[in-house]
Design a protein around this motif. Structure first.
Motif, PDB file in Angstrom:
ATOM      1  N   GLN A 117       0.826  -1.206   0.000  1.00 30.27           N
ATOM      2  CA  GLN A 117       0.000   0.000   0.000  1.00 30.27           C
ATOM      3  C   GLN A 117       0.860   1.256   0.000  1.00 30.27           C
ATOM      4  OE1 GLN A 117      -2.077  -1.136   3.541  1.00 30.27           O
ATOM      5  NE2 GLN A 117      -3.959  -1.689   2.433  1.00 30.27           N
ATOM      6  N   ARG A 118       1.920   1.242   0.747  1.00 28.46           N
ATOM      7  CA  ARG A 118       2.808   2.400   0.820  1.00 28.46           C
ATOM      8  C   ARG A 118       3.429   2.672  -0.556  1.00 28.46           C
ATOM      9  NH1 ARG A 118       5.762   0.529   4.377  1.00 28.46           N
ATOM     10  NH2 ARG A 118       4.630   1.366   6.169  1.00 28.46           N
ATOM     11  N   GLU A 119       3.794   1.614  -1.265  1.00 30.60           N
ATOM     12  CA  GLU A 119       4.456   1.756  -2.559  1.00 30.60           C
ATOM     13  C   GLU A 119       3.485   2.189  -3.654  1.00 30.60           C
ATOM     14  OE1 GLU A 119       7.060  -1.003  -5.686  1.00 30.60           O
ATOM     15  OE2 GLU A 119       6.561  -1.749  -3.684  1.00 30.60           O
ATOM     16  N   HIS A 120       2.185   1.856  -3.500  1.00 29.11           N
ATOM     17  CA  HIS A 120       1.234   2.073  -4.589  1.00 29.11           C
ATOM     18  C   HIS A 120       0.139   3.076  -4.243  1.00 29.11           C
ATOM     19  CE1 HIS A 120       2.982  -1.958  -5.507  1.00 29.11           C
ATOM     20  NE2 HIS A 120       2.999  -1.439  -6.723  1.00 29.11           N
ATOM     21  N   VAL A 121       0.338   3.891  -3.236  1.00 32.53           N
ATOM     22  CA  VAL A 121      -0.679   4.865  -2.849  1.00 32.53           C
ATOM     23  C   VAL A 121      -0.911   5.902  -3.944  1.00 32.53           C
ATOM     24  CG1 VAL A 121       0.947   6.416  -1.683  1.00 32.53           C
ATOM     25  CG2 VAL A 121      -1.453   6.343  -0.946  1.00 32.53           C
ATOM     26  N   GLY A 122       0.059   6.118  -4.814  1.00 31.36           N
ATOM     27  CA  GLY A 122      -0.058   7.102  -5.882  1.00 31.36           C
ATOM     28  C   GLY A 122      -0.502   6.511  -7.208  1.00 31.36           C
ATOM     29  N   PHE A 123      -1.218   5.400  -7.172  1.00 36.90           N
ATOM     30  CA  PHE A 123      -1.699   4.761  -8.393  1.00 36.90           C
ATOM     31  C   PHE A 123      -3.210   4.540  -8.317  1.00 36.90           C
ATOM     32  CE2 PHE A 123       2.741   3.647  -8.280  1.00 36.90           C
ATOM     33  CZ  PHE A 123       3.141   3.614  -9.613  1.00 36.90           C
TER      34      PHE A 123
END
Length: 259
Positions: free
Chosen positions: A114-120
């Motif tokens: 979630q931390r890695e993909h919050v901007g998608f």
């Protein structure tokens, strides 16, 4: 946006059976009412004959859950479209592409994925009207919601669509649409007080006479439904009336099929 027309939406207890429950079946409740389902039916018919791909703003993971998909299986994109419902005039409200974002838990519940993909955002295939309803259910919990639909004549261009939505700079819709493609955005106010406005945006590279024809059909269908809504007694009768409301005569099969 017209409010609920059938009194049973606030007078009767909703069934546990998803097929009878108007919220589970149509994303219709005693707040938004029936009109938003009509907007989705218009969107569905307007994009008929094309391959549909949609971005449900913010609620990417909830949309995946309702589609019984793992979050890792979702096609991720860096840009999503925005129409600002707090603007009173559509030319100003039509913002265009903005950096995507997704709803994730607050720390420390946030996991590494979630931390890695919050901007998608998630780009979902929409193969049936049921899929479009599921996306509406996913995004409906906030004061506003937005779903963007890209309807492409050539299904093989999905990879190009995803690639364009993943580039480093904001895309231009002209980079995405080709003749025959249709773009539809449903930006909706659920509970934001006075002054905000819901917008249904349609864009194509060609004149689309069908927009007006379909809008008139569904407007008349809604007026007819509203005139007899008070006569509906049960959820079975309601479901039958809504199926009629959302169907378009040219279709030879129900609205929730893949046509």
């Amino acid at each position: 946006m017209p409010g609920p027309r059938w009194p049973g939406l606030w007078e009767q207890d909703y069934a546990d059976d998803a097929d009878l429950n108007p919220w589970s079946r149509y994303a219709i409740n005693n707040d938004d009412g029936e009109a938003l389902a009509v907007w989705r039916a218009l969107t569905w018919e307007l994009t008929a004959g094309r391959s549909r791909f949609a971005i449900p703003a913010y609620y990417r993971d909830e949309a995946a859950r309702l589609r019984s998909m793992s979050r890792e299986a979702v096609r991720l994109v860096r840009w999503e479209y925005e129409v600002d419902v707090e603007q009173h005039e559509w030319p100003i409200a039509d913002v265009g592409f903005v950096p995507a974002r997704a709803c994730v838990p607050l720390p420390p519940a946030l996991d590494p994925w979630q931390r890695e993909h919050v901007g998608f955002a998630g780009l979902f295939d929409v193969a049936s009207f049921r899929h479009l309803t599921d996306l509406a259910l996913a995004v409906a919990g906030d004061a506003t919601s937005e779903i963007t639909v890209f309807a492409l004549e050539d299904p093989d261009r999905c990879r190009l669509l995803a690639s364009t939505l993943n580039q480093a700079h904001p895309p231009d819709l002209a980079e995405i649409l080709q003749p025959g493609d249709i773009f539809v955005d449903l930006a909706v106010v659920h509970d934001l007080g006075a002054g905000a406005a819901s917008y249904l945006t349609v864009k194509t590279l060609e004149a689309a006479d069908e927009v007006g024809q379909l809008a008139e059909h569904f407007s008349e269908a809604f007026r007819h439904y509203a005139g007899r809504a008070s006569q509906i007694r049960t959820f079975d009768e309601f479901n039958s009336a809504i199926d009629d409301l959302l169907a378009y005569p040219r279709a030879s099969c129900p609205v929730d099929d893949d046509s």
